[in-house]
Every structure is written in C-alpha cells, then in structure tokens.
Design an enzyme around this catalytic site. Structure first.
Site, PDB file in Angstrom:
ATOM      1  N   GLU A   1     -15.173   0.986 -10.195  1.00 48.91           N
ATOM      2  CA  GLU A   1     -16.480   0.624  -9.649  1.00 48.91           C
ATOM      3  C   GLU A   1     -17.604   1.428 -10.267  1.00 48.91           C
ATOM      4  OE1 GLU A   1     -13.721   0.829  -7.973  1.00 48.91           O
ATOM      5  OE2 GLU A   1     -13.519  -1.030  -6.846  1.00 48.91           O
TER       6      GLU A   1
ATOM      7  N   HIS B   1     -12.610  -0.679   5.301  1.00 45.32           N
ATOM      8  CA  HIS B   1     -12.860  -2.032   4.810  1.00 45.32           C
ATOM      9  C   HIS B   1     -13.836  -2.786   5.702  1.00 45.32           C
ATOM     10  CE1 HIS B   1      -9.906  -1.506   1.728  1.00 45.32           C
ATOM     11  NE2 HIS B   1      -9.785  -2.785   1.460  1.00 45.32           N
TER      12      HIS B   1
HETATM   13  C1  TPP Z   1     -11.576   1.263  -5.049  1.00 48.50           C
HETATM   14  C2  TPP Z   1     -11.071  -0.076  -4.660  1.00 48.50           C
HETATM   15  N1  TPP Z   1     -11.447  -1.138  -5.366  1.00 48.50           N
HETATM   16  C3  TPP Z   1     -11.002  -2.358  -5.033  1.00 48.50           C
HETATM   17  C4  TPP Z   1     -10.169  -2.520  -3.962  1.00 48.50           C
HETATM   18  C5  TPP Z   1      -9.671  -3.926  -3.579  1.00 48.50           C
HETATM   19  N2  TPP Z   1      -8.246  -3.967  -3.810  1.00 48.50           N
HETATM   20  C6  TPP Z   1      -7.355  -3.791  -2.819  1.00 48.50           C
HETATM   21  S1  TPP Z   1      -5.791  -3.738  -3.379  1.00 48.50           S
HETATM   22  C7  TPP Z   1      -6.279  -3.994  -4.954  1.00 48.50           C
HETATM   23  C8  TPP Z   1      -5.283  -4.075  -6.055  1.00 48.50           C
HETATM   24  C9  TPP Z   1      -4.614  -2.801  -6.329  1.00 48.50           C
HETATM   25  O1  TPP Z   1      -3.566  -3.021  -7.201  1.00 48.50           O
HETATM   26  P1  TPP Z   1      -2.444  -1.935  -7.418  1.00 48.50           P
HETATM   27  O2  TPP Z   1      -3.085  -0.588  -7.472  1.00 48.50           O
HETATM   28  O3  TPP Z   1      -1.649  -2.326  -8.604  1.00 48.50           O
HETATM   29  O4  TPP Z   1      -1.562  -1.959  -6.121  1.00 48.50           O
HETATM   30  P2  TPP Z   1      -0.656  -3.133  -5.544  1.00 48.50           P
HETATM   31  O5  TPP Z   1      -1.489  -3.924  -4.610  1.00 48.50           O
HETATM   32  O6  TPP Z   1      -0.153  -3.917  -6.699  1.00 48.50           O
HETATM   33  O7  TPP Z   1       0.431  -2.437  -4.808  1.00 48.50           O
HETATM   34  C10 TPP Z   1      -7.655  -4.128  -5.031  1.00 48.50           C
HETATM   35  C11 TPP Z   1      -8.404  -4.407  -6.253  1.00 48.50           C
HETATM   36  C12 TPP Z   1      -9.825  -1.383  -3.230  1.00 48.50           C
HETATM   37  N3  TPP Z   1      -9.054  -1.437  -2.148  1.00 48.50           N
HETATM   38  N4  TPP Z   1     -10.279  -0.159  -3.613  1.00 48.50           N
END
Ligand code: TPP
Ligand code: TPP
Ligand code: MG
Ligand code: MG
Lengths: 328, 342, 328, 342
Positions: B59, B128
């Site tokens: 971000e 959130h």
């Molecule tokens: C700083 C931030 N940016 C965006 C999000 C929205 N978001 C929630 S889960 C996610 C994906 C994360 O992917 P990963 O780290 O690979 O974990 P996974 O869900 O695959 O276990 C995103 C973009 C967030 N929670 N925090």
C-alpha cells in the site's frame, strides 16, 4: 573508460562539480548569519555523484530526490538564483520560499521534487516511470537516495513493482556509508547494497562515486539500456560526506567517523581527480581553469545578491496554494 | 438508470476512462471476478491490463506510484477494499501528497483519487471496519468525500477524477446494495457543498455516509411523533461546507452529529466545535455527537450492535435534546440488514 | 528423510492434520446458518504446513499469525472449544468473542496472536525474538504469513533487523500461490520467494508444504540451529488452498485458478499422503484410523456444543478492556 | 535538580533502566553523540548496546519489533526525533498496538513507550514540524501524553514506562531548553489528570505542550490589563481529563483552546466539542480555538510566523471573547527565541 568521454563533457562535469562545491561553501559561509533559517544538508565531497548522474540524465529525464539536494539542483541545471532565494525563504525561490533547503525542485529541467522523509520518493520515481512507460518510454525516471533508504520497506516494494512491470526507472543509491551518525554496517548485515534488489529481479552494480567519469558513463549506459526497453537498474555509488550531517560545519573528529575513510576521501578530492584529468590528458591550462572558476563564483555571487534583494512572501501568501484551482 | 452504489461507481469509472485515456485504475483485486464489490466490473476487459491492474500488496509504495504517475500525466484511481489498509499509505498520502502542491510553491499537482471502503457488514472486527476521514480532515491538502447515494457515488467519483488535487473517497460497504435512479450521462457534483437529505425545523442532524440511512430511518419514525428533523449530509468533508451546516443550525437551534467513526477528534468533533464557535447564540440545547463507541470494533454480534450508532440512538438523543422522554419503542428499519455468508 | 520421524510423531502429525480438516469442514458446514457472523478463511488443503511447523515448535516456542489461522490454532494445541466459541462470538471464546475468526490466539501454548493486516505480525515475531535473545534465546519466535506478505515492506525491514541482530526468529512463508485471486507470478517477477531475504543475509529454502514429514523435519532442524545461536531462517512451504479465499465454499472453476495445480493438489491430498505412510510403512489399521477419526469428530462436536451453549457477552462488556489496569 | 527538559527525559530513562532490567531504549540516533537532543545521553555507555541501540531506518517494522518485544517481557522505549516519521508506524501503532489488548479479550498487553519530538524550531518545513496527537486520540487504545515542563518530562516518562499499555509521548523541541527544578528521586505523574498552570477567573485557556508557554506569556500580559485567565494543560490527552476542563469552564464561562496542531479534527476540536456538549449552559461566549493555520508548515520566516499561533493571537482572542478591542501592543516574550545554526 575515461577516454570514451569527450573533452566538452568532461569540462562540463568539472564545472558542475566545482559549482556544487563553491555553492555549498557559500551556503556554509552565509549560514551563521541566520539569513538561511532552515536546516541544510550539504553535499561537499559527494559532487561527482550528482554531477555524473544528472549530466547523463540531461533535462529530459526526470529525477526525484531527498533533503540533500543542493548538488542535484545545480547538476540538473536548476537556476541557482532560485535555489539561493529558496534557502533564504524568499518569494522568488524555486518553491516560493515554502519548501526551503529540504524541498528543492526545478521542474523545467526535470527535477520534480524532493522529500525530507527518507526513501519516500523512491515509489514516486517508480510511478513516474509508469507514466513514461504509458507514453512509450518517453523518459527515464530516477530516484536519488542515500544508503539509509535501504532500511525502509518502500525501497523493496518499489523495486518489486518496477521489475514486475519492467518500468523505465533508475535507482541511484548514493552511499556515503552514513545515515546521520550511523554507519551502514551498523544498519545492515550485508554491506553489498547494490545487490539488495537482486532477488526481486533488479540487477545492481557498485561503482566509485568519486570518479565522475565512471558515474557519468555507467549512468549513461543504464539510461540507454532502459530507454531501449531494458529493466530497471540499481546503481550504487560509494562516496564520502565531508560535511556534518546537517549544518554548515564538519565533524571529522567525531567518534562515529571512520578516520581512515575520511582522510582517504579528503586526499582524493573528486574535483581534484577530474581536474587532473583535464590538466594532464587534455592540457587545460591554469588560466582556463581560473576563468571557469571565476565565472562560477560570479554566478554564485549574483545568485546570492538575487536572494538578498528578493522580497519575502507576505503573510497572506501563507494561505495560498493548499489546493490547485479546478481549471488548469 | 436504476442502479446500485457499486454499479454507479463502476459506471463513473467507466465513463472517466472512456473520456480520458490517462485515467487508470489500480489496486489489489481491481481486475478480479469480484471486482471490488462490482465497482470495477468489466473494466479490465474493456480497457486492458495497462489501464486496469492488480498490484502487489504494498500500500505504501503503490500510493507513491500513484503520486509519481500523477506527476507524469496520468490520473490514477487507486482502490482499497478496506479503509484500514490506508494506515500503511499515510506517510505517502499525508507527508507527501497532501503537501506537494503547497510545499513546492504551487508547482506540480497531483490529480489522483484514492477509493477505500469501510468494511462494516458483519463480524469484520477491529482491523476491517475503520473509517479514517478525520485524518484527512486534520492534515490540510487532501480532499475527502463520502458518497451516500448511488447518485453521489457517480457524481463525486467523476468530480474527484476531474479534480487536479488528491482526493480520497471513503465508501461504505452497507451502501453498496442501495439502488437509486442515476443519470446515464456523465455529470459531476461539486467537491464542497453539503446535501440536505431532509428538510426540517426541530433539530439539525449532520450525518455522513451510512449514518444518513440511520438518520433517515430515525427521521421517518420521528415524523410520526411530530418531530421534524433536518438532515444535512456533508458529502465532502474536506473542504467542509460550514455554511450549510451553520444555516441549518441557525434555523433549528439544535445540532446532533452522527459519524461513522469514533467521536474523539473525529469528524463529529469538528462539526460540533465549528457550530459551537460560529453559531453559539443560535443553540437552544447542547450539541450532541454520536459515533462508534470508544473501543475497537468487536466481532461478537451483541457487542457489535452496541458498538455502532443506529436509528434508535438517534431518536433517543433527539428526544433528550427536545426535553422529551424516550420510551424505547421499536423503530421500523428502512433497510434490509446485511446477510451472510460473507 | 521420512524414516527419521518416529511413529508416534507421525501419528500425531496425522491426527493434527485430520483435526484441522474436519474442523474446517465443520466450520464450513455451520457457516450458512449464520451462527458464525464473521469472515472465515479456511486452510483446507494447507494442513501439512500448520501441522508440521507447529508440531516442531511445540508449545514452548512462539508463533504470530494471520487471519487464516484455524489450522495453526489447532496445530499449536489450542483448546478447540475456545476456538469455536470465538467464531460464534461467545464470551468463552479464546478472545472473549471480540476477535473472531481473524484474531485467534492461544497464549498458553505459545500462539501469541494473529492479525488481519497482511504481513503485520512479521515484525512482531522479530521483536519477540529480540526478547528471547535478551533472555539467552529462551525460545524461537515464528512468523507465519502467506506469499502475499512478500509484497509488503515490513517483511524486508524485519528480516534486515533480524539478521543484523542475529535474532532467534523463524519466518514461515506458506505459499499457496495466491493472494485472494491474484497469482504470485502476477505480483512478483521472480517466484523464488524463499530467496527474497538472501541479499539481506537471511538464508531461505523451499519445500513441499504438502509433505508433512518434510515440513516437520525441516522446521525441527531450523529450530535446533537457531536455538544453538544460528541466524534467522526463512522457510517457504508450497501448498494449495482448496477453499475460496474467504467463505465456506470452493471456487475451483474460477478463471484465476490454475486448473492443473488444483487437480494435482486434490489428487495429492496431504492427509492421504501421510495416511498412506502410516498404513504402508507402519501398518496402522483401518480400525485404528477410524478410532482416531472418531475421537476427533467427538472433540469437534463437543467444541461446537460448547460454543452453542456458551453465552454471548453482554453489551456492557463492550466497554471493558481498552486499557489494562495499572497493577498487573 | 535544576535541569532542562531533555535532561529530565534522560534522567527518567536512566532511572527506569536502573530500576528495571527489561527497559530498553531503541531508535535512530539514540546512541550517538547528539543523543536525541541530549535525552539519551550516556545511556549506551552505562547500559550497553544490548539495551540502548540504534536501528535501521524502518519505522514500521521497528515499531512492530517494540510490540513483539513487549509481548516477550521487555519494556521498549522507541524514540523518534520527529513526530512526522510516525506516519510510517501508524499501521503498527493503530491497527495493532492500539487494538491488541482489547481485540484479544484482554489477553496480552503491550508495555512500551513511543517518544517523538515535534520538530518546530526554525525552517523545519512541511515534513519535520507536525504533531499528530489527534490521531492517537481518535483511535482508542493508546495513551497519549505531552509533557510541558521538565517536571512533567520526568514524571510522565517514568509513568509511561511503568504503564502496562502502549503510551505515545509527544515532546516539543522548543521545550527542550527550558530549565526547572525537578526532584532527584524517581516519581510518576498519573496518566490522566490535567495540570492547572495558572488559576484565573475570566477565561479558561486549555493549552498543551509549547502552547502553554505562549499562553503563560499571554496571561502575564493580560494580567497587567486586569484580565485573569486560567490555564489548563491536559498533559495527558488520551485519556483526557474532561472534568478539570469542565470545572474550569463552569467557573470562567469562557473557553479558548490552543493546540500545537491544526484545528480541524484536532485536539482543540475535541476539547471544544466536549465543552459544547457538557458545559453549554455555563458558556458566556462562543468557544474559540487556535492552532496552526490550515496549510502545510512553510519554511519562509514571515510565513512560518503567521503559521504558528502565539501569545499575540491568544491575547487578541481573549480580548474579543471579553468583548474588548485589542490595540495590538507588543507583548514581551517570556522565552528566548530559537537561534541557529541548526
Ligand atoms: C495490508 C493488507 N492489504 C490487503 C489486505 C486484503 N487481503 C486480505 S488477505 C489478502 C491476500 C493475502 O494473501 P497471502 O498473504 O498469500 O495469504 P493467503 O490468504 O493466501 O493465506 C489480501 C490482499 C489485507 N488484509 N492487508
Ligand atoms: C523516514 C525517516 N526516518 C528518519 C529520518 C531522519 N533522518 C534524516 S536524514 C537521515 C539519514 C539518512 O541517511 P541516508 O539515506 O544515507 O542519506 P544521507 O543523509 O547520507 O545523504 C535520517 C535518519 C527521516 N528524515 N525520515
Ligand atoms: Mg548516507
Ligand atoms: Mg497466499
């Protein structure tokens, strides 16, 4: 490598470096008078990096920089009068007196802005390169930053995005081995900063930042490659800050300094080095050199007079410019 | 067109991109099949991956990328599915973007838009569900809008994109499913003037975003009790339309402010302070504020219900401002409550 | 590598994985009833990572995790009743109903907390390791994160600090190739995530995260090395998320999915893989397996009953706990 | 001891470290020869590099490190030479630290302190002069203190370190050189109660940090004009001591709030709103607020002077609140102005 650069360019580089040095010395000389009421971060000793990079960039490529930008302002071709006026807080300054020493810019020659938050303009250069890419790689955008910036997360975030999108961006790490009073080896386990983007996919290389011809040539090549569609590049230039971190003086005897490094740097003044090339390889005479110097001194003095004679903004100016008016 | 809030946002972005090839849309998930609750639906298909692209999770830097791109001639719309992620971007937004034009003596300008959605729906918890409008109101240099209706969503987004300054738009998840008539042609609302959602004479309620829905619910009920409230929706919180608020309070003599965020140093404190300063003599009763309770947003349903201000709270406060006792009747809801699964 | 793990450990790993699977399936089954009014991020398909890592850690080493933590809660040895109660928002939940599915913890077994901001607990584990180091490396602190986290700057900032101070911290990247609906190759030029800390000085390695014995063994060795004074380590475990990103269902047919990867993953169920080892190498009978399963099902059912029968917090509880009272 | 503010901070940190081996001091420059304007002087020599250490430039992660260390039994004091750098740490501070204890049902607690200095001196410009107290007041879960005197500096820092919760302390560069008598022995002030800096009956001035100095300067001048102001210094802004403020306003009937930051959604708006809500009937005149002007801090001297509120502005407002006309006399300064070089 050096002989590949022609005399005119070398002379130009020399003059830029000398102009930076003399400008900074003038700033330091004025400073105790309190006419410049703003912190100053001098780049004495580091002239070759600004000169070599900015000369290679020319005015058409863009640069974003830091609070330590007097040298970049000069090298990129900014109007010295506007810089001194800015340091004095005058309305004629390059930022109307609002920015001060830490926020120089000269958009007319591609110097788009500088920030006092370490590393914060790295993503800006990256995004600016996205805009260039959008227009068929019209220009290269350059981020100028110190070794301190490699501590900050935005450096990695930016490089990751730049290589992902193959953006025309050049990352210039001016490594003077110090962040304020902290040595690079006390902030990083691995001192090979130029390799920090490698695993993300950004190739880097390290060069002697006090050898202006190397800086120029390496940067020139990088720009060429990038404009031809090549990936973003990280260049690390090693150098030495002769001045104290902030303020007009020196602090060579402070404990945090590596004495050997300082003496070595002082003995290998980057300006002397290139001056010697001019004298020995191109037989430039002392007379020629002093003409150049005198012209520079004149220009600086004129700039100071301009600054002194300019008016301060009026208090009402405070309220102008938070937002740009709708119709542009 | 009779469309919902998300569709109105999509429609605005679509029209902006059609009109101006320099408009781009970026952000995590803007090009996926969920399309930020539909608000970017179909755009990558229509405009291609150069103009509509997903980003790495970064971000801070991606905000800087938007700034740098704006300085290079693009007009980025940077989208975040939760306002909460903006904390990561605040250095870029408030140390850089907010200050750029001013600090550089009006050279350089930043025509970019940040869209971010307040996550409230159910069980979103502490990280959130936040709405940070007051941060952007506190630090000068960013415009801040909060569209309430589908009409606003379109008119404000088009205006935000057209504006030469950085504009943050805070949307509300619970508003995404509200439908209304929206003009098909592009149009812009001014970034400034408040909207009077309901005219009334007894109490001025200044409410923003989803809180307008709660205020309207309360107003309908109050109307039956012969209490006639005026609802002012600032829509644009920075710059704030002080005049419309003050004029309303001059008329009603009473002010209740209802904000989506916490009260302390929130938008509601600013509006209250403003009226206290500028319309003191018009006030017949102390100003009142409602916002989320001064704790982190909990997940557990009964706690979450207690956490958020609602039409009941509004009615109760209005009663007390008028010196009446509230018997705690049931207030018919005007909206269907959020229903999972997520 | 597999034969180095004894039967009891393998059985334990199997039971943990099965417990995670059945727990997640129960959560998905309950979800449409709206008794769980909070977003859920299931880890079906990824059980081996949580099981292998947490079993190797034991309760004495610490872990910080993400919103996708049901599996970690189970594997680290949290009380399942408290987890279900938390999902239900009941006062008996592991966070008193305030945290919900995205904010599980079980401090009594070293699971110190989880955050819904991607990458945000990576520095916490790093700092927790600083505290351990301060006490002669009493424990290893572990950060659990997904592939998405490598976009965020704090990942690099944390690793840089960890290696600078040689902290007892273990970084576990659970790479399921996806961040919501975005593929890792669309976020990173270089997909070798395990090497992303290399130039900072943090060595990494990549392993099959669906092979629980590998996960367990590799983690066990890493912990041993770290506790003996070794540097921080980054382990990348590749796996596949069978569920949709958030919610109780699956979305195998969505465009963003790599169909081959999905079918391959489904065909190589990590639980079946270890079950086969138990059956073929250790001659565990079907009877034994179904006793285990029944015990787990019982425990889960008990946990659900516990959650259903527990009370909701009362509205006044909302106001409790913003600050800890002075005297502790 | 007759010591200055910076020395008082140093003394407090020294005593805390002496008393409790789990207290550590970290941050950029804490171990160098400038020692954060002297406030960490000698500590690395006394306690060693394990307990007093410089960090890489990485405000976000280092804040998380402090949180994680606090969860591991340490009591970190994380020091920033400018408040402005905290934007980078807000995700960690406001999404995590502020919510931790509450969100986890009161399990886990975070005994750490963040110290940050408002950079104002001269020419610090837009990015080295900010004071973000209102952000920490808006989001529940962090305590926020602003010491004004050397006594406060010591008493509040020792209290902050002893507190089991995250505490942010915002200091002011211009206060660093003010000297005063400070007890030698360790002592703590409560994190909550306001301090009445001057008793008076005509107008209540709520001022914080360096603004107290300006308020005292104004008060001295006003005294000569037979105007008797009361000066309330909240000292702790979160939680805020509403009672002391309200009691004072009940007495004087007039409120002026003077804050180091912008007015909009700032600490001054909260205090104004609070009084408008809770002491409406006591007010004989509209509440007034003073803060920095709604622009970014400029470098140029005449602009900078216009930007910051000062004793003149305070006197002027007090006059107008009392219905008197201010002739704009010169107000003798109580402090020596900041003098460079930097
Ligand atoms: C700083 C931030 N940016 C965006 C999000 C929205 N978001 C929630 S889960 C996610 C994906 C994360 O992917 P990963 O780290 O690979 O974990 P996974 O869900 O695959 O276990 C995103 C973009 C967030 N929670 N925090
Ligand atoms: C984000 C941030 N953190 C801390 C500072 C304080 N600070 C100002 S300059 C500086 C050192 C930066 O060193 P480097 O990047 O190497 O640049 P140099 O001064 O050597 O040119 C620091 C820590 C800052 N300006 N921004
Ligand atoms: Mg440096
Ligand atoms: Mg993933």
């Amino acid at each position: 490598m050096q002989t590949m650069v022609d005399l005119q360019t070398i002379s130009e580089l020399y003059k830029i470096m000398l102009k930076i040095r003399l400008t900074e010395e003038k700033v330091a000389e004025i400073y105790p008078s309190d006419k410049i009421q703003s912190p100053i971060h001098l780049s004495i000793g580091q002239e070759a990096v600004a000169a070599g990079v900015c000369m290679a960039l020319g005015p058409e490529n863009k640069i974003f920089s830091t609070y330590r930008s007097h040298g970049i302002f000069v090298a990129k071709g900014g109007d010295l009068r506007l810089m001194f006026a800015e340091l004095y807080g005058k309305e004629t300054g390059c930022a109307g007196g609002k920015g001060g020493s830490m926020h120089l810019l000269a958009p007319e020659v591609g110097f788009l802005g500088s920030s006092a938050i370490v590393a914060s303009t790295i993503p800006l250069a990256t995004g600016n390169a996205l805009a260039s890419d959008y227009q068929d790689r019209k220009w290269v955008s350059t981020a100028f930053f110190g070794d301190g910036a490699l501590g900050e997360g935005v450096f990695y975030e930016s490089l990751n995005f730049a290589i992902l999108k193959n953006l025309p961006v050049l990352y210039i790490c001016e490594n003077n081995g110090l962040a304020v009073h902290s040595r690079v080896e006390d902030r990083h386990h691995n001192s090979d900063l130029y390799r920090y983007g490698e695993r993300l996919g950004v190739t880097g290389s390290r060069h002697d930042g006090d050898d202006v011809l190397t800086v120029y040539t390496v940067t020139k090549n990088a720009i060429k490659d990038i404009l031809l569609g090549g990936p973003p590049i990280l260049l690390e230039f090693t150098t030495c800050r002769w001045s104290e971190h902030v303020g007009p003086g020196t602090d060579h005897d402070e404990m945090y300094r590596d004495q050997d490094k300082v003496s070595q740097a002082l003995a290998n003044d980057p300006i002397n080095r290139i001056q010697k090339v001019l004298q020995t390889q191109f037989e430039i005479t002392d007379g020629q050199l002093s003409t150049w110097r005198n012209n520079i001194v004149d220009e600086i003095n004129q700039a100071v007079i301009f600054a002194e004679e300019s008016s301060f903004p009026s208090p009402e100016d405070l309220y102008q410019g938070v937002f740009m008016k709708q119709d542009i | 067109m009779f469309i919902n809030y998300g569709q109105a946002l999509q429609n605005a972005l679509d029209q902006a991109m059609e009109q101006d090839p320099n408009v781009i849309a970026m952000g995590i998930g803007v090009d996926d099949h969920k399309a930020i609750f539909g608000s970017t639906m179909g755009l990558v298909q229509k405009y291609g991956a150069k103009r509509v692209f997903d980003t790495p999770l970064a971000e801070a830097a991606m905000t800087g990328v938007a700034i740098g791109a704006a300085l290079g001639g693009l007009k980025p719309v940077h989208i975040h599915i939760r306002v909460d992620f903006l904390y990561l971007a605040l250095d870029q937004l408030l140390n850089l973007a907010a200050k750029w034009h001013y600090m550089f003596g009006m050279q350089g300008h930043l025509p970019f838009v940040v869209r971010a959605v307040i996550g409230r729906s159910w069980g979103q918890g502490a990280q959130h569900s936040q709405s940070l409008q007051s941060f952007f109101m506190h630090v000068p240099g960013i415009k801040l809008v909060m569209p309430t209706t589908p009409y606003d969503a379109k008119g404000l987004l088009l205006a935000a994109i057209a504006d030469p300054n950085p504009v943050v738009m805070i949307e509300h998840r619970l508003l995404y499913y509200i439908e209304d008539e929206v003009p098909e042609k592009p149009f812009t609302m001014k970034l400034g003037p408040a909207v009077i959602r309901r005219h009334g004479k007894d109490v001025t309620i200044v409410a923003n975003s989803y809180m307008v829905v709660e205020a309207l619910t309360a107003a309908k009920f109050l109307e039956e009790q012969k209490i006639d409230v005026e609802i002012v929706d600032p829509v644009c919180l920075a710059p704030l339309d002080a005049e419309t608020i003050l004029t309303s309070v001059q008329k009603t003599g009473r002010l209740l402010v209802v904000d989506t965020s916490w009260v302390c140093c929130g938008a509601s404190s600013e509006i209250a302070a403003l009226v206290a300063e500028k319309a003191h003599d018009a006030l017949h009763a102390p100003i009142r504020r409602l916002g989320t309770q001064p704790v982190s947003c909990p997940v557990s349903k009964p706690l979450e219900e207690e956490f958020y201000p609602n039409a009941h709270n509004i009615v109760e406060v209005v009663y007390s401002m008028l010196g009446k006792k509230w018997e705690n009747q049931k207030i018919p809801s005007l909206t269907t409550p959020f229903k999972g699964p997520f």
